[in-house]
Design a protein around this motif. Structure first.
Motif, mmCIF file in Angstrom:
data_model
loop_
_atom_site.group_PDB
_atom_site.id
_atom_site.type_symbol
_atom_site.label_atom_id
_atom_site.label_comp_id
_atom_site.label_asym_id
_atom_site.label_seq_id
_atom_site.Cartn_x
_atom_site.Cartn_y
_atom_site.Cartn_z
ATOM 1 N N SER A 100 -81.886 -10.814 -20.976
ATOM 2 C CA SER A 100 -81.724 -12.256 -20.856
ATOM 3 C C SER A 100 -80.512 -12.686 -21.664
ATOM 4 C CB SER A 100 -82.978 -12.958 -21.383
ATOM 5 O OG SER A 100 -82.764 -14.344 -21.411
ATOM 6 N N SER A 125 -78.931 -18.815 -23.686
ATOM 7 C CA SER A 125 -78.050 -19.986 -23.653
ATOM 8 C C SER A 125 -76.619 -19.676 -23.239
ATOM 9 C CB SER A 125 -78.074 -20.697 -24.999
ATOM 10 O OG SER A 125 -79.309 -21.371 -25.150
ATOM 11 N N THR A 169 -75.913 -18.891 -20.468
ATOM 12 C CA THR A 169 -75.824 -19.451 -19.123
ATOM 13 C C THR A 169 -75.191 -20.838 -19.139
ATOM 14 O OG1 THR A 169 -78.070 -20.335 -19.257
ATOM 15 C CG2 THR A 169 -77.804 -18.153 -18.260
ATOM 16 N N LYS A 170 -75.243 -21.520 -20.268
ATOM 17 C CA LYS A 170 -74.610 -22.841 -20.355
ATOM 18 C C LYS A 170 -73.097 -22.732 -20.167
ATOM 19 C CE LYS A 170 -78.163 -24.937 -23.193
ATOM 20 N NZ LYS A 170 -79.073 -23.809 -23.040
ATOM 21 N N ILE A 221 -71.580 -20.480 -18.354
ATOM 22 C CA ILE A 221 -71.378 -20.240 -16.922
ATOM 23 C C ILE A 221 -71.564 -21.536 -16.148
ATOM 24 C CG2 ILE A 221 -72.290 -19.000 -14.917
ATOM 25 C CD1 ILE A 221 -73.120 -16.779 -17.035
ATOM 26 N N THR A 222 -72.608 -22.293 -16.482
ATOM 27 C CA THR A 222 -72.853 -23.572 -15.805
ATOM 28 C C THR A 222 -71.682 -24.518 -16.019
ATOM 29 O OG1 THR A 222 -75.233 -23.289 -16.106
ATOM 30 C CG2 THR A 222 -74.459 -25.518 -15.606
ATOM 31 N N GLN A 229 -87.419 -23.056 -16.763
ATOM 32 C CA GLN A 229 -87.667 -21.621 -16.691
ATOM 33 C C GLN A 229 -88.787 -21.280 -15.713
ATOM 34 O OE1 GLN A 229 -88.019 -19.945 -20.623
ATOM 35 N NE2 GLN A 229 -86.382 -21.238 -21.389
ATOM 36 N N SER A 251 -81.342 -27.633 -23.187
ATOM 37 C CA SER A 251 -81.291 -26.691 -22.069
ATOM 38 C C SER A 251 -81.725 -27.389 -20.784
ATOM 39 C CB SER A 251 -82.217 -25.499 -22.340
ATOM 40 O OG SER A 251 -81.757 -24.756 -23.429
ATOM 41 N N TYR A 262 -78.990 -28.999 -18.727
ATOM 42 C CA TYR A 262 -78.145 -28.094 -17.941
ATOM 43 C C TYR A 262 -78.774 -27.746 -16.595
ATOM 44 C CZ TYR A 262 -74.151 -27.444 -20.935
ATOM 45 O OH TYR A 262 -72.979 -27.650 -21.616
ATOM 46 N N LYS A 316 -77.141 -19.680 -7.818
ATOM 47 C CA LYS A 316 -76.910 -18.237 -7.972
ATOM 48 C C LYS A 316 -75.649 -17.822 -7.233
ATOM 49 C CE LYS A 316 -79.174 -13.775 -7.431
ATOM 50 N NZ LYS A 316 -80.400 -13.078 -7.070
ATOM 51 N N CYS A 369 -72.443 -18.829 -8.940
ATOM 52 C CA CYS A 369 -72.124 -18.069 -10.162
ATOM 53 C C CYS A 369 -71.620 -16.666 -9.874
ATOM 54 C CB CYS A 369 -73.349 -17.992 -11.057
ATOM 55 S SG CYS A 369 -73.852 -19.583 -11.700
#
Length: 198
Positions: A80, A83, A85-86, A88-89, A144, A175, A178, A194, A197
């Motif tokens: 995993s 965070s 991923t923030k 990337i977002t 999640q 989170s 986002y 998905k 990204c």
């Protein structure tokens, strides 16, 4: 590119657990020309920082030329990134802004019309999301939830989350916010987050 994946154990708040290094971590040998022996030396001297669980790989032109692993983590481990991923977002949002598909200062109800019925949440903007000034909680059960789509989770956050402050008037890590950015990206592109990204 160089990737080092360390121990994946984290507490629920995303704070790393495990031994805290007592000495400063050696500086990675990534400046100038890459050296496999320098990376070996770095990993050997700092493996305890990673709880002796790591996988390090180096690639040139998409070809792997270095791999060193220790412990339970290997090049095929799925970890995993929490965070991260923030980042990337945010990159997806800025790319969509660059393409003219969205505006950072437009209230989110323009992208997610359901938010018109969620009180002050309708005034949240992407700029507020990126700057953690939405007033939304840090975490909710919805971002999640693997049984909900990105859009469904964003809607559940709007319906069920309380604001800590009026959007734009304070700062609070979120989170949940986002998730709204990801939903907006899906809406304006008609693609899954998905796929955006990848």
């Amino acid at each position: 590119s160089i990737s080092i994946v360390g121990d994946a154990r984290v507490e629920s708040q995303g704070i790393p657990v495990g031994p805290t290094p007592t000495a400063p971590t050696p500086t990675p040998p990534f400046s100038g020309r890459f050296s496999c022996s320098a990376l070996d030396s770095y990993l050997n001297s700092s493996s305890s920082v990673y709880s002796n669980n790591y996988s390090a790989a180096a690639y040139k032109n998409s070809s792997q030329f270095y791999l060193k692993e220790s412990g339970d983590i290997n090049e095929n481990s799925v970890l995993s990134i929490m965070s991260l991923t923030k980042t990337i977002t945010a990159a997806v949002i800025f790319k969509l802004r660059e393409l003219g598909l969205l505006d950072l200062n437009t209230p989110i109800y323009n992208y997610l019309p359901e938010y018109l019925s969620y009180g002050a949440k309708k005034d949240i903007t992407l700029r507020m999301i990126l700057g953690h000034t939405t007033g939304l909680p840090s975490d909710t059960p919805y971002e999640q939830d693997t049984n909900s789509s990105v859009l469904q989770a964003a809607n559940l956050i709007g319906q069920n989350s309380e604001l800590s402050f009026i959007p734009g008037t304070g700062i609070q890590y979120s989170s949940a916010a986002y998730q709204l950015a990801a939903a907006i990206a899906e809406k304006v592109t008609l693609q899954s987050f998905k796929s955006l990204c990848s």
